[in-house]
Design an enzyme around this catalytic site. Sequence first.
Site, PDB file in Angstrom:
ATOM      1  N   ARG A   8      -1.446  34.106 -15.901  1.00 46.30           N
ATOM      2  CA  ARG A   8      -1.998  35.129 -15.002  1.00 46.30           C
ATOM      3  C   ARG A   8      -1.035  36.320 -14.912  1.00 46.30           C
ATOM      4  O   ARG A   8       0.141  36.146 -14.546  1.00 46.30           O
ATOM      5  CB  ARG A   8      -2.207  34.499 -13.601  1.00 46.30           C
ATOM      6  CG  ARG A   8      -2.604  35.469 -12.528  1.00 46.30           C
ATOM      7  CD  ARG A   8      -4.043  35.870 -12.635  1.00 46.30           C
ATOM      8  NE  ARG A   8      -4.479  36.691 -11.511  1.00 46.30           N
ATOM      9  CZ  ARG A   8      -5.622  37.315 -11.477  1.00 46.30           C
ATOM     10  NH1 ARG A   8      -6.479  37.234 -12.487  1.00 46.30           N
ATOM     11  NH2 ARG A   8      -5.962  38.033 -10.429  1.00 46.30           N
ATOM     12  N   GLN A  14      10.384  35.622  -8.968  1.00 47.70           N
ATOM     13  CA  GLN A  14      11.130  34.470  -8.455  1.00 47.70           C
ATOM     14  C   GLN A  14      10.389  33.789  -7.288  1.00 47.70           C
ATOM     15  O   GLN A  14      10.476  32.572  -7.112  1.00 47.70           O
ATOM     16  CB  GLN A  14      12.512  34.938  -8.005  1.00 47.70           C
ATOM     17  CG  GLN A  14      13.534  33.834  -8.010  1.00 47.70           C
ATOM     18  CD  GLN A  14      14.905  34.347  -7.655  1.00 47.70           C
ATOM     19  OE1 GLN A  14      15.091  34.857  -6.542  1.00 47.70           O
ATOM     20  NE2 GLN A  14      15.851  34.242  -8.551  1.00 47.70           N
ATOM     21  N   GLU A  49       0.830  -1.201   0.000  1.00 46.28           N
ATOM     22  CA  GLU A  49       0.000   0.000   0.000  1.00 46.28           C
ATOM     23  C   GLU A  49       0.870   1.258   0.000  1.00 46.28           C
ATOM     24  O   GLU A  49       0.605   2.210  -0.724  1.00 46.28           O
ATOM     25  CB  GLU A  49      -0.959   0.015   1.194  1.00 46.28           C
ATOM     26  CG  GLU A  49      -1.889   1.210   1.117  1.00 46.28           C
ATOM     27  CD  GLU A  49      -2.943   1.229   2.210  1.00 46.28           C
ATOM     28  OE1 GLU A  49      -4.108   1.008   1.892  1.00 46.28           O
ATOM     29  OE2 GLU A  49      -2.587   1.479   3.376  1.00 46.28           O
TER      30      GLU A  49
END
Length: 381
Positions: A270, A281, A244
């Site tokens: 954007r 940055q 798992e």
Amino acid sequence: MDFSLSEEQKQLKEAVIGFARRDLEDDLSAREKKREFHWHGWRKCAEFGLLGLPAPESYGGLGLDALSCVAALEGLGYGCRDHGLVFALNSHLWTCIKPILGFGSDAQKEKYLPSLIRGERVGGHAMTEPDAGSDAFSMRCRAQKAGDRYILNGTKMFITNAPIADLLLVFAVTDPGKGIGGTSAFIVEKGTPGFSVGQPLELMGLKTCPLGEVILQDCEIPEENRLGREGAGMSIFNAEMEWERGCLFAAHLGAMQRALEETNRYAREREQFGQPIGDNQAISHKIADMAVRVELSRLILYKVAWMKGQGQRAPLESAIAKLFISESYVQSSLEALQIHGAYGYSAEYDLERHVRDSLGGRIYSGTSEIQRNIISSLLGM
Ligand SMILES: Cc1cc2nc3c(=O)[nH]c(=O)nc-3n(C[C@H](O)[C@H](O)[C@H](O)COP(=O)(O)OP(=O)(O)OC[C@H]3O[C@@H](n4cnc5c(N)ncnc54)[C@H](O)[C@@H]3O)c2cc1C
């Protein structure tokens, strides 16, 4: 060492991505509000073969090696926005099908695997109790031998799939004198007198995956439903956790990759102050960190799968993978949300879902703190 995917594995991953986008997309937000499981998607996953990834073809599975399973689940995590469905599927696979494959008798495999793989039955496992979480083997659930039967009494908590499960692998103490060596696992079918499931629990995330409490009250189980030998509970649990911790988190890797690509695109499109926000940055470094997490998660995950494929045990590597990927997914989800600003915080986008759904990964399959305990103890501390 070469952990890269073969052409076939790459094609499988692409095929799963295409399948997920085509057949699993629906009005997820509406189902989340109703906390509704994606039954249609579940059946589609079964038809595609995802519920039988590691199982031999003789039981209806695809008979895939560990790295191919990881490739398929990474594709599913990338292509499917319904993390609740993906989580339910992983529980079914790694905590029910895989242990039956590994520890079941021929009769148990023939009886249970085909219908689980066809998705006609849903499985899971029940270990955690109200007072036994990380310290799972302090469980109180008892299985008392009575002739050729066991009588189970106890309560299990936070059990994935319990409200929809047809069978659960229930862990119970058979010999209290033997400590963790006195625990056994039982296949308990829905409808067995004395077995009941509470109302689905309301969770912060994974809202489309039903979780519940399981109550066992003088629940009589035939001896033939014990999985493995009496006292094998710990070996079964540890083996299933290794799988798992490797394979379930492949889906997180896929989801992280999706969040990275969406965020990268958004940061380039954007504009604020007359330039793309990604030109700052402060933003581009966050995206770089997200890419680093994806790359390192992939490397450790493929290494675990490669080791499992070689038949090796990988307790240290699977604990490192589980810890790193679950923590990375949370961190990257938070950064992706931040980069999307208010749009990220809005339920219109997928970012807040990543945050809600990723947080559970630090808790289930052993918390982050427990993974650090495992790692340090395997290093001799
Ligand atoms: C979404 C989800 C699905 C789940 N599905 C299943 C399932 O299908 N089957 C199942 O059996 N269980 C399931 N669980 C339960 C899960 O396995 C437990 O929540 C987990 O083992 C932690 O137990 P706990 O929540 O009781 O926390 P606790 O063990 O009470 O821990 C509380 C806090 O203390 C810390 N802590 C505890 N002990 C130590 C220690 N020794 N050192 C350092 N820190 C420690 C923990 O890390 C944690 O931060 C699920 C849980 C979630 C959230």
